[in-house]
Design an enzyme around this catalytic site. Structure first.
Site, PDB file in Angstrom:
ATOM      1  CD  GLU A 162      64.952  13.598 -28.405  1.00 43.19           C
ATOM      2  OE1 GLU A 162      64.492  13.511 -29.551  1.00 43.19           O
ATOM      3  OE2 GLU A 162      64.944  14.645 -27.734  1.00 43.19           O
ATOM      4  CG  ASP A 163      67.254  14.098 -31.917  1.00 41.23           C
ATOM      5  OD1 ASP A 163      67.132  14.121 -30.668  1.00 41.23           O
ATOM      6  OD2 ASP A 163      67.218  15.132 -32.603  1.00 41.23           O
TER       7      ASP A 163
ATOM      8  CG  ASP B 186      73.559  17.706 -25.553  1.00 38.85           C
ATOM      9  OD1 ASP B 186      74.731  17.323 -25.552  1.00 38.85           O
ATOM     10  OD2 ASP B 186      73.248  18.904 -25.628  1.00 38.85           O
TER      11      ASP B 186
ATOM     12  NE  ARG C 126      64.786  19.294 -38.106  1.00 39.20           N
ATOM     13  CZ  ARG C 126      65.042  19.289 -36.809  1.00 39.20           C
ATOM     14  NH1 ARG C 126      65.572  18.227 -36.248  1.00 39.20           N
ATOM     15  NH2 ARG C 126      64.778  20.333 -36.056  1.00 39.20           N
TER      16      ARG C 126
ATOM     17  N   GLY D 180      63.505  15.937 -34.492  1.00 35.68           N
ATOM     18  CA  GLY D 180      64.767  15.219 -34.634  1.00 35.68           C
ATOM     19  C   GLY D 180      64.687  13.712 -34.767  1.00 35.68           C
TER      20      GLY D 180
ATOM     21  CG  PHE E  49      76.238  20.662 -32.950  1.00 36.74           C
ATOM     22  CD1 PHE E  49      75.379  20.820 -31.869  1.00 36.74           C
ATOM     23  CD2 PHE E  49      75.731  20.814 -34.226  1.00 36.74           C
ATOM     24  CE1 PHE E  49      74.035  21.130 -32.058  1.00 36.74           C
ATOM     25  CE2 PHE E  49      74.386  21.124 -34.435  1.00 36.74           C
ATOM     26  CZ  PHE E  49      73.547  21.288 -33.347  1.00 36.74           C
TER      27      PHE E  49
ATOM     28  CG  ASN F  75      68.241  20.084 -19.131  1.00 36.68           C
ATOM     29  OD1 ASN F  75      68.364  19.673 -17.983  1.00 36.68           O
ATOM     30  ND2 ASN F  75      68.975  21.072 -19.613  1.00 36.68           N
TER      31      ASN F  75
HETATM   32  P1  IMP Z   1      69.089  17.704 -24.110  1.00 35.22           P
HETATM   33  O1  IMP Z   1      67.792  18.191 -23.560  1.00 35.22           O
HETATM   34  O2  IMP Z   1      70.222  18.640 -23.789  1.00 35.22           O
HETATM   35  O3  IMP Z   1      69.434  16.279 -23.782  1.00 35.22           O
HETATM   36  O4  IMP Z   1      69.020  17.878 -25.642  1.00 35.22           O
HETATM   37  C1  IMP Z   1      68.329  17.093 -26.446  1.00 35.22           C
HETATM   38  C2  IMP Z   1      68.013  17.816 -27.748  1.00 35.22           C
HETATM   39  O5  IMP Z   1      69.037  18.734 -28.127  1.00 35.22           O
HETATM   40  C3  IMP Z   1      67.967  16.803 -28.838  1.00 35.22           C
HETATM   41  O6  IMP Z   1      66.673  16.333 -28.996  1.00 35.22           O
HETATM   42  C4  IMP Z   1      68.410  17.587 -30.045  1.00 35.22           C
HETATM   43  O7  IMP Z   1      67.310  18.189 -30.647  1.00 35.22           O
HETATM   44  C5  IMP Z   1      69.308  18.649 -29.514  1.00 35.22           C
HETATM   45  N1  IMP Z   1      70.737  18.319 -29.685  1.00 35.22           N
HETATM   46  C6  IMP Z   1      71.626  17.943 -28.736  1.00 35.22           C
HETATM   47  N2  IMP Z   1      72.835  17.702 -29.246  1.00 35.22           N
HETATM   48  C7  IMP Z   1      72.714  17.911 -30.572  1.00 35.22           C
HETATM   49  C8  IMP Z   1      73.641  17.800 -31.680  1.00 35.22           C
HETATM   50  O8  IMP Z   1      74.813  17.445 -31.562  1.00 35.22           O
HETATM   51  N3  IMP Z   1      73.113  18.099 -32.902  1.00 35.22           N
HETATM   52  C9  IMP Z   1      71.831  18.475 -33.106  1.00 35.22           C
HETATM   53  N4  IMP Z   1      70.941  18.583 -32.117  1.00 35.22           N
HETATM   54  C10 IMP Z   1      71.387  18.305 -30.861  1.00 35.22           C
HETATM   55 MG    MG Z   2      65.292  16.923 -30.540  1.00 37.98          MG
END
Ligand code: IMP
Ligand code: MG
Length: 187
Positions: free
Chosen positions: A109-110, A113, A175, A55, A162, A116
């Protein structure tokens, strides 16, 4: 097709399930600001930018080139999402080439969210005895957080939507779009 439409807008018209959130020029402007801040904060240091694949590839590439620093680059891999739902379990592949011991690490990081992924990555990198570990994210969805993790550098805060494009995917699609859009295909 209206000739005045820029490439990105044409793409959105072809993908009716997308609605632009941040245009290519808006992203460019904000990434430049963030790179300036990082350049200032790391003046005289030689940080290692660690990109989280897949990402972060677009953001990472633009950010490291805009930061005027004598830096190293490396990558690791993390995945947790399936479709538009997080699976909750984070799988990491820490096959980095750089030795980050006593180095200043900036994880790129992209999107932040639930938190985690970055929380786990941050603690794994801390075990490698770096001088410091900071995080830079393109997008932050604070309302989704399940822990107390905060990124040090954030381009844009967004609500619980999303999004795809500029590195972000829906099942590996979109992407390569140069802009960030809200994915509405599930509605
Ligand atoms: P986290 O571990 O829940 O913070 O998630 C992080 C990962 O979830 C990011 O690196 C993304 O790959 C994916 N992610 C979270 N939200 C989105 C979204 O809105 N679109 C696409 N990928 C997402
Ligand atoms: Mg990611």
């Amino acid at each position: 097709m209206n000739k005045a439409l820029v490439k990105g807008e044409k793409d959105v018209m072809e993908h009716k399930e997308l609605e632009t959130l941040f245009s290519e020029s808006k992203i460019k402007e904000r990434v430049a600001e963030l790179a300036k801040e990082i350049t200032h904060d790391y003046e005289g240091k030689k940080p290692v930018f660690v990109g989280v694949l897949n990402g972060a590839f677009a953001f990472f590439s633009d950010l490291v080139r805009a930061a005027e620093l004598d830096a190293e680059v490396d990558f690791l891999r993390a995945s947790s999402y399936e479709g538009t739902e997080t699976s909750g379990e984070v799988s990491l592949s820490l096959s980095m080439k750089c030795d980050v011991q006593e180095k200043d690490v900036i994880i790129v990081e992209d999107i932040l969210d639930t938190g985690n992924t970055l929380k786990k990555l941050h603690s794994e990198l801390m075990k490698m005895n770096p001088s410091s570990v900071k995080t830079a994210v393109l997008l932050d969805k604070p309302s989704r957080r399940v822990n107390d993790f905060k990124a040090d550098y954030v381009c844009f805060e967004i609500p619980d939507l999303f999004v795809v494009g500029y590195g972000l995917d829906y099942n590996e699609k979109y992407r390569n779009l140069p802009f960030v859009a809200v994915y509405k295909g599930n509605e």
